[in-house]
Design a protein around this motif. Sequence first.
Motif: not given
Length: 385
Positions: A84-85, A88, A91, A93, A96, A100
């Motif tokens: 997902i990180a 995205g 999500m 930016r 994300s 992360r």
Amino acid sequence: MTGEDAQIFLRYDDDPDARLILQGDWTLRNYVKIGQAIVDLQSRLPSSVEGRALPIDVSAMRALDTSGAARLLELLGPDAAETIARTGSGMSRERSALLRTVLDATAAAGQVPERQSLSVLFELLGRVGLSMELFWKQTLTLLGFIGLTLQSLALNVLRPARWRVTSIVAQIEETGLNAVPIVALLTFMVGAVIAFLGATILADFGASGYTVNLVAFSFLREFAVLLTAILMAGRTASAFTAQLGSMKANEEIDALRTMGMNPIEVLVLPRILALLVSLPLLTFIGMVSGILGGLVVCTLSLGISPTMFFAILKEDIPLRHFVLGMAKAPLFAYLIAVIGCQEGFKVSGSAKSVGEHTTSSVVQSIFIVILLDALAALFYMEMGW
């Protein structure tokens, strides 16, 4: 739940096709509720979808902070959270990047660096290298501080209005006058011991009369200035470091700079000048006390009268031995004062730091004094003095 609460929904059909729908505020305010929702979700998760990577829908998520990102990592696991990180998956930016960052921090916290096993030889060489590097850095720092004090001294020597006579006199009393009893007592006792040992050994060769020469020669050239410098290293250098270190910890030195005063001129130069006056005088007292200690032993053990003792002293001991011994006193005084003040300025602010730098100043001062005395003895011998 209100619109600000965090909610987790699991939707699945008979085919089976399921996905996780995350919505609400994943923030610190809802940290406990999110944890309870995760536990409920895991208990209600059907066996048909356990162990599978479910699609994630985060489009309805209203807010996300570090605590919510940590809960998201707890729900999805590191692999799904990394996906997902990276991609995205709906999500923004910023979220994300936050996810992360939390993922990287969690991974780094769980990693224990492996210590590479080295042989004893490599460990020894490494410690020697670190010690030599530390010694070199301390030497450069000391040389720089010596240059700074010499510069300040040269700038103020022709400006009597900037001399701090009161501070110098007070330091002379503290470092010189108050140290007279201990210096006189110690050198007297050492002189007596040297005379006793010399008389005992020289008696086997029928040369007991040379005990006078032994005591006078050793104290005029070496023992008086060396013992006095070592005492000053333990007594005065430590006092300088503790005083300046306490001022550094209490931010008094910063206050002096704020008022436009130079700490070198206000704090360091008076101590250096005071010790430059005190140590030669204490050295002279040490010479006299050591010779008197030898005189007492020679009178009581060898039957050498005081008149005969001083006659031998005058006839056989040239004046140059006194000059050579006194010539080392100003150099020792300057280095002891500089080392003590420098270590005081290096204090970081805690009581532990004051103690460490006080110990360091004493060790460095004694080491420098003994090293320079040995070099001076070799130099005098090569010059035929």
